[in-house]
Design a protein around this motif. Structure first.
Motif, PDB file in Angstrom:
ATOM      1  N   ASP A 165      31.938  16.295 -14.754  1.00  0.00           N
ATOM      2  CA  ASP A 165      30.717  16.830 -14.146  1.00  0.00           C
ATOM      3  C   ASP A 165      30.335  16.037 -12.899  1.00  0.00           C
ATOM      4  OD1 ASP A 165      28.416  18.742 -14.514  1.00  0.00           O
ATOM      5  OD2 ASP A 165      27.325  16.843 -14.442  1.00  0.00           O
ATOM      6  N   HIS A 166      29.915  16.757 -11.856  1.00  0.00           N
ATOM      7  CA  HIS A 166      29.473  16.113 -10.619  1.00  0.00           C
ATOM      8  C   HIS A 166      27.975  16.282 -10.402  1.00  0.00           C
ATOM      9  CE1 HIS A 166      29.781  20.245  -9.037  1.00  0.00           C
ATOM     10  NE2 HIS A 166      31.025  20.242  -9.472  1.00  0.00           N
ATOM     11  N   LYS A 222      32.024  12.331 -17.651  1.00  0.00           N
ATOM     12  CA  LYS A 222      33.363  11.740 -17.671  1.00  0.00           C
ATOM     13  C   LYS A 222      33.755  11.194 -19.037  1.00  0.00           C
ATOM     14  CE  LYS A 222      36.296   8.682 -14.936  1.00  0.00           C
ATOM     15  NZ  LYS A 222      36.338   7.887 -13.681  1.00  0.00           N
ATOM     16  N   GLY A 232      35.782  12.415  -7.734  1.00  0.00           N
ATOM     17  CA  GLY A 232      35.925  12.051  -9.146  1.00  0.00           C
ATOM     18  C   GLY A 232      35.865  13.223 -10.103  1.00  0.00           C
ATOM     19  N   SER A 233      35.524  14.406  -9.614  1.00  0.00           N
ATOM     20  CA  SER A 233      35.403  15.568 -10.494  1.00  0.00           C
ATOM     21  C   SER A 233      36.718  15.933 -11.171  1.00  0.00           C
ATOM     22  CB  SER A 233      34.900  16.785  -9.709  1.00  0.00           C
ATOM     23  OG  SER A 233      33.639  16.542  -9.148  1.00  0.00           O
ATOM     24  N   THR A 270      29.334  24.696 -10.702  1.00  0.00           N
ATOM     25  CA  THR A 270      30.735  24.790 -10.310  1.00  0.00           C
ATOM     26  C   THR A 270      30.994  26.155  -9.664  1.00  0.00           C
ATOM     27  OG1 THR A 270      31.498  25.812 -12.360  1.00  0.00           O
ATOM     28  CG2 THR A 270      31.313  23.393 -12.350  1.00  0.00           C
ATOM     29  N   GLU A 300      25.616  17.231  -3.972  1.00  0.00           N
ATOM     30  CA  GLU A 300      26.097  16.105  -4.766  1.00  0.00           C
ATOM     31  C   GLU A 300      27.569  15.837  -4.421  1.00  0.00           C
ATOM     32  OE1 GLU A 300      27.228  19.691  -7.303  1.00  0.00           O
ATOM     33  OE2 GLU A 300      25.679  19.142  -5.843  1.00  0.00           O
ATOM     34  N   THR A 346      30.940  17.902  -0.839  1.00  0.00           N
ATOM     35  CA  THR A 346      29.742  17.969  -1.656  1.00  0.00           C
ATOM     36  C   THR A 346      29.642  19.325  -2.342  1.00  0.00           C
ATOM     37  OG1 THR A 346      28.447  18.684   0.263  1.00  0.00           O
ATOM     38  CG2 THR A 346      28.445  16.326  -0.244  1.00  0.00           C
ATOM     39  N   GLY A 347      28.870  19.350  -3.437  1.00  0.00           N
ATOM     40  CA  GLY A 347      28.676  20.565  -4.203  1.00  0.00           C
ATOM     41  C   GLY A 347      27.477  21.370  -3.724  1.00  0.00           C
ATOM     42  N   LEU A 390      31.443  15.369  -4.748  1.00  0.00           N
ATOM     43  CA  LEU A 390      32.430  15.927  -5.687  1.00  0.00           C
ATOM     44  C   LEU A 390      33.514  14.923  -6.065  1.00  0.00           C
ATOM     45  CD1 LEU A 390      32.930  19.491  -4.138  1.00  0.00           C
ATOM     46  CD2 LEU A 390      31.444  18.812  -6.047  1.00  0.00           C
ATOM     47  N   SER A 436      31.985  21.882 -16.573  1.00  0.00           N
ATOM     48  CA  SER A 436      32.096  20.442 -16.342  1.00  0.00           C
ATOM     49  C   SER A 436      31.217  19.675 -17.317  1.00  0.00           C
ATOM     50  CB  SER A 436      31.709  20.095 -14.897  1.00  0.00           C
ATOM     51  OG  SER A 436      30.363  20.457 -14.625  1.00  0.00           O
ATOM     52  N   ASN A 465      37.063  16.034  -2.394  1.00  0.00           N
ATOM     53  CA  ASN A 465      36.019  15.374  -1.613  1.00  0.00           C
ATOM     54  C   ASN A 465      34.952  16.405  -1.258  1.00  0.00           C
ATOM     55  OD1 ASN A 465      37.239  12.663  -1.344  1.00  0.00           O
ATOM     56  ND2 ASN A 465      38.829  13.751  -0.228  1.00  0.00           N
TER      57      ASN A 465
END
Length: 196
Positions: free
Chosen positions: A155-156, A168, A117-118, A160, A113, A108-109, A115, A165, A106
């Motif tokens: 990829d988010h 999907k 589902g990454s 990284t 953005e 953010t990056g 995260l 990444s 969970n």
């Protein structure tokens, strides 16, 4: 049919003769977090593209020949790909796959953005890890100071910490295509370093 594009003799020499599949991750520059990833298959006389190049991300501060924990750089080199996993069920990969809720992420990056589902799908990059184990295995043969837990993952939309990444659908394609019997490896780094 050709050689692996952009690779110099030093890098090519590090690709095992047994490797029949190569995931080529090329960074946009030594300090860039933008990259492309493309899958190649060995054929008589050379290598053949098995998929179009995909947009990708690597670490926030780019690439390094000597990775350390928390340096926010991705390690340059050639690494085996033996194990996969994710939050989602195995899509049908031949790689050893571990499904677990531990792949939940969970927050953010670096570009704020999300995260989430990454880690739906990941493939462990065998840098400082024990092959044949879950990507979550904490074993680091070179010691924790050299970093670990470096994966190919979904990829988010931003840099990284050290992983590579890709979108999907492309991660799913990699999982469905990579075959441990073909000894897949990832060749990763910025273009100038890989040209050595």
């Amino acid at each position: 049919m050709s050689s692996l594009p952009g690779l110099g003799s030093h890098t090519l020499a590090a690709v095992p003769a047994s490797a029949q599949q190569v995931v080529l991750a090329v960074g946009g520059g030594k300090t860039s977090s933008d990259a492309t990833v493309q899958l190649f298959t060995r054929v008589p006389g050379g290598w053949q593209s098995a998929a179009p190049a995909w947009p990708a991300h690597n670490a926030l501060h780019g690439w390094t020949d000597e990775h350390y924990a928390s340096d926010l750089k991705s390690p340059i080199g050639v690494y085996n790909l033996t194990d996969a996993g994710g939050l989602l069920p195995d899509p049908g990969t031949k790689l050893h796959y571990t499904q677990s809720s531990h792949f939940t992420i969970n927050g953010t990056g670096f570009r704020d953005e999300p995260l989430a589902g990454s880690y739906d799908y990941v493939i462990a990059i065998n840098y400082n890890r024990a092959p044949g184990t879950s990507p979550m295995d904490p074993t680091m043969p070179m010691g924790a100071g050299r970093g670990g837990g470096i994966w190919l993952h979904v990829d988010h939309g931003g840099p990284t910490h050290a992983c590579v990444s890709v979108p999907k659908d492309d991660m799913k394609q990699l999982l469905l295509t990579l075959d441990p019997a073909l000894h897949p490896v990832i060749v990763m780094g910025d273009g100038a370093s890989l040209a050595r």
